[in-house]
Scaffold this active site. Structure first.
Site, PDB file in Angstrom:
ATOM      1  N   CYS A 116      63.304  50.494 135.865  1.00  0.00           N
ATOM      2  CA  CYS A 116      64.364  49.666 136.460  1.00  0.00           C
ATOM      3  C   CYS A 116      65.741  50.318 136.381  1.00  0.00           C
ATOM      4  CB  CYS A 116      64.382  48.293 135.803  1.00  0.00           C
ATOM      5  SG  CYS A 116      62.782  47.476 135.838  1.00  0.00           S
ATOM      6  N   HIS A 249      71.115  45.161 136.836  1.00  0.00           N
ATOM      7  CA  HIS A 249      69.709  45.053 137.227  1.00  0.00           C
ATOM      8  C   HIS A 249      69.312  43.580 137.233  1.00  0.00           C
ATOM      9  CE1 HIS A 249      65.479  45.380 137.477  1.00  0.00           C
ATOM     10  NE2 HIS A 249      65.247  45.140 136.200  1.00  0.00           N
ATOM     11  N   ASN A 279      62.541  40.298 140.255  1.00  0.00           N
ATOM     12  CA  ASN A 279      62.860  41.619 139.696  1.00  0.00           C
ATOM     13  C   ASN A 279      62.155  42.679 140.551  1.00  0.00           C
ATOM     14  OD1 ASN A 279      62.997  43.978 138.200  1.00  0.00           O
ATOM     15  ND2 ASN A 279      62.508  43.003 136.246  1.00  0.00           N
TER      16      ASN A 279
HETATM   17  O1  UT7 Z   1      63.013  44.855 134.476  1.00  0.00           O
HETATM   18  C1  UT7 Z   1      62.411  45.069 133.266  1.00  0.00           C
HETATM   19  C2  UT7 Z   1      63.085  44.324 132.264  1.00  0.00           C
HETATM   20  N1  UT7 Z   1      62.388  43.070 132.010  1.00  0.00           N
HETATM   21  C3  UT7 Z   1      63.093  42.065 131.562  1.00  0.00           C
HETATM   22  O2  UT7 Z   1      64.289  42.159 131.480  1.00  0.00           O
HETATM   23  C4  UT7 Z   1      62.374  40.808 131.093  1.00  0.00           C
HETATM   24  C5  UT7 Z   1      63.031  40.346 129.818  1.00  0.00           C
HETATM   25  N2  UT7 Z   1      62.408  39.129 129.269  1.00  0.00           N
HETATM   26  C6  UT7 Z   1      62.494  37.968 129.862  1.00  0.00           C
HETATM   27  O3  UT7 Z   1      63.080  37.824 130.921  1.00  0.00           O
HETATM   28  C7  UT7 Z   1      61.906  36.772 129.148  1.00  0.00           C
HETATM   29  O4  UT7 Z   1      61.537  37.141 127.831  1.00  0.00           O
HETATM   30  C8  UT7 Z   1      60.678  36.177 129.880  1.00  0.00           C
HETATM   31  C9  UT7 Z   1      61.132  35.474 131.148  1.00  0.00           C
HETATM   32  C10 UT7 Z   1      59.685  37.256 130.218  1.00  0.00           C
HETATM   33  C11 UT7 Z   1      59.981  35.134 129.008  1.00  0.00           C
HETATM   34  O5  UT7 Z   1      60.894  34.116 128.639  1.00  0.00           O
HETATM   35  P1  UT7 Z   1      60.968  33.636 127.120  1.00  0.00           P
HETATM   36  O6  UT7 Z   1      61.975  32.580 127.062  1.00  0.00           O
HETATM   37  O7  UT7 Z   1      61.201  34.869 126.270  1.00  0.00           O
HETATM   38  O8  UT7 Z   1      59.545  33.015 126.904  1.00  0.00           O
HETATM   39  P2  UT7 Z   1      58.424  33.417 125.836  1.00  0.00           P
HETATM   40  O9  UT7 Z   1      57.806  34.710 126.181  1.00  0.00           O
HETATM   41  O10 UT7 Z   1      58.988  33.248 124.457  1.00  0.00           O
HETATM   42  O11 UT7 Z   1      57.363  32.268 126.064  1.00  0.00           O
HETATM   43  C12 UT7 Z   1      57.697  30.905 125.775  1.00  0.00           C
HETATM   44  C13 UT7 Z   1      56.513  30.055 126.193  1.00  0.00           C
HETATM   45  C14 UT7 Z   1      55.178  30.561 125.673  1.00  0.00           C
HETATM   46  O12 UT7 Z   1      54.368  29.432 125.353  1.00  0.00           O
HETATM   47  P3  UT7 Z   1      54.226  28.931 123.834  1.00  0.00           P
HETATM   48  O13 UT7 Z   1      53.666  30.122 123.077  1.00  0.00           O
HETATM   49  O14 UT7 Z   1      55.619  28.574 123.398  1.00  0.00           O
HETATM   50  O15 UT7 Z   1      53.299  27.783 123.950  1.00  0.00           O
HETATM   51  C15 UT7 Z   1      54.593  31.260 126.857  1.00  0.00           C
HETATM   52  O16 UT7 Z   1      53.178  31.296 126.822  1.00  0.00           O
HETATM   53  O17 UT7 Z   1      56.416  30.058 127.627  1.00  0.00           O
HETATM   54  C16 UT7 Z   1      55.067  30.397 127.985  1.00  0.00           C
HETATM   55  N3  UT7 Z   1      55.106  31.056 129.270  1.00  0.00           N
HETATM   56  C17 UT7 Z   1      55.022  30.412 130.439  1.00  0.00           C
HETATM   57  N4  UT7 Z   1      54.913  29.107 130.732  1.00  0.00           N
HETATM   58  C18 UT7 Z   1      54.886  28.770 132.030  1.00  0.00           C
HETATM   59  C19 UT7 Z   1      55.207  32.387 129.511  1.00  0.00           C
HETATM   60  N5  UT7 Z   1      55.196  32.614 130.845  1.00  0.00           N
HETATM   61  C20 UT7 Z   1      55.083  31.394 131.437  1.00  0.00           C
HETATM   62  C21 UT7 Z   1      55.030  30.973 132.773  1.00  0.00           C
HETATM   63  N6  UT7 Z   1      54.927  29.656 133.023  1.00  0.00           N
HETATM   64  N7  UT7 Z   1      55.097  31.828 133.818  1.00  0.00           N
END
Ligand code: UT7
Length: 322
Positions: A116, A249, A279
């Site tokens: 990215c 980005h 993204n």
């Molecule tokens: O370009 C490359 C660079 N990439 C990035 O910059 C991405 C950086 N990271 C992020 O943007 C965020 O960390 C994410 C959007 C990927 C995830 O958000 P988060 O607030 O960090 O969520 P998390 O991974 O801590 O997950 C929280 C909960 C989990 O459930 P439990 O364990 O709390 O029950 C996940 O399983 O959200 C769940 N979850 C979802 N729920 C519904 C993860 N993905 C989804 C989804 N829909 N698509």
């Protein structure tokens, strides 16, 4: 000639936008429109048909950029394509693009792989070619079909990405253009964002899909985007207040907002396209730039800060006057 200056921008998004609701229904995902919007800011993305490659999207973006610059393919004497989803392992997507543009002047064409951060890397490299006088008219492109490397059973990643391409024409100029650049990498963090395998001859080898520790990437991104932004502003001898527009980005609205806050750049100066592009990796910055230029939001003479961050880990920034 003192500067390398952007003289035209262009972009390409395949097909119609795919909303969260449609994506969830079509892919049978255990997710919701509310979760995706709240955690990422993404409402829709564009997804290319299986027959469409990065070079196809790049071609359209380049044709538009050349038209905006008042140039023809015959004027181009350097092509750099930033992509992590090349058409082939080789030849480079840049070489394929050169052929599609009908350029037969033997000028160099190559790909840059910094995920990215790829566009920041590519335009920084092109700037050196232009300022040295070895290139008169460069095409710098970010082009991706990230939908090809998504695991559609991993809801934590597959809702985040989209396909697209953005391009700029970069030429020598006596008027201020690129003011400062900074590129960085720290390969020790390769494990938090990677595609550890590949597809060759249609057969997966290893794990050919994107894997990410989202929270680790999030924290790293916010820290380095603020640092590298300050680095180029200082290098150019200006203040953050003199930056008219921040184009970070486009990965997550919360990363964009945190970066703006850390840099002291107000939200109204931050360009946001992640809501309707998702993204698009190396394409996200030139896509956002082109959209903002064509809408009249960003104008000639504005000071613009471009910032990339991604797998590697890589990060970088480019400060320029449009
Ligand atoms: O370009 C490359 C660079 N990439 C990035 O910059 C991405 C950086 N990271 C992020 O943007 C965020 O960390 C994410 C959007 C990927 C995830 O958000 P988060 O607030 O960090 O969520 P998390 O991974 O801590 O997950 C929280 C909960 C989990 O459930 P439990 O364990 O709390 O029950 C996940 O399983 O959200 C769940 N979850 C979802 N729920 C519904 C993860 N993905 C989804 C989804 N829909 N698509």
């Amino acid at each position: 000639m003192t500067y390398a200056k952007i003289t035209g921008t262009g972009s390409c998004l395949p097909g119609q936008p795919v909303s969260n609701t449609r994506l969830i229904a079509e892919r049978g995902l255990d997710s919701s429109d509310e979760w995706i919007i709240e955690r990422t800011g993404i409402k829709a993305r564009h997804l290319a048909e299986p027959s469409v490659c990065s070079s196809d999207l790049a071609l359209v973006a380049c044709q538009k950029a050349l038209e905006a610059a008042g140039r023809t393919p015959g004027d181009v004497d350097l092509i750099i394509v930033a992509t992590s989803t090349p058409d082939y392992i080789f030849p480079s997507t840049a070489a394929l693009l050169q052929a599609k543009l009908g350029i037969d002047n033997g000028s160099p064409a190559f790909d840059v792989q910094a995920v990215c951060t790829g566009f920041a890397y590519a335009i920084s490299i092109a700037e050196k070619f232009v300022r040295s006088g070895s290139t008169r008219c460069a095409l710098v492109v970010g082009a991706e079909v990230f939908s090809r490397i998504l695991d559609w059973s991993d809801r934590g990643t597959c809702v985040l990405f989209g396909d697209g391409a953005g391009a700029v024409v970069l030429e020598g100029s006596d008027e201020p253009g690129i003011l400062a650049t900074a590129l960085h990498a720290d390969g020790s963090h390769h494990g938090i964002l990677s595609v550890p395998g590949q597809i060759c001859g249609g057969q997966p080898t290893g794990d050919p899909f994107l894997r990410m520790d989202g929270q680790a990437v999030f924290k790293y991104a916010v820290r380095v985007l603020a640092e590298v932004g300050r680095e180029v502003v200082t290098a150019a001898g200006i203040t953050v207040e003199q930056v008219d527009w921040l184009i970070p980005h486009q990965a997550n609205i919360r990363i964009i907002q945190s970066t703006g806050k850390k840099l002291g750049i107000p939200a109204e100066k931050c360009i946001v396209t992640v809501d309707h592009h998702g993204n698009t990796s190396a394409a996200s910055i030139p896509l956002a730039l082109d959209e903002s230029v064509r809408s009249g939001q960003i104008r000639g003479g504005d000071t613009v800060l471009l910032e990339g961050v991604g797998g590697g880990f890589t990060w970088g920034a480019v400060l320029l006057k449009l």
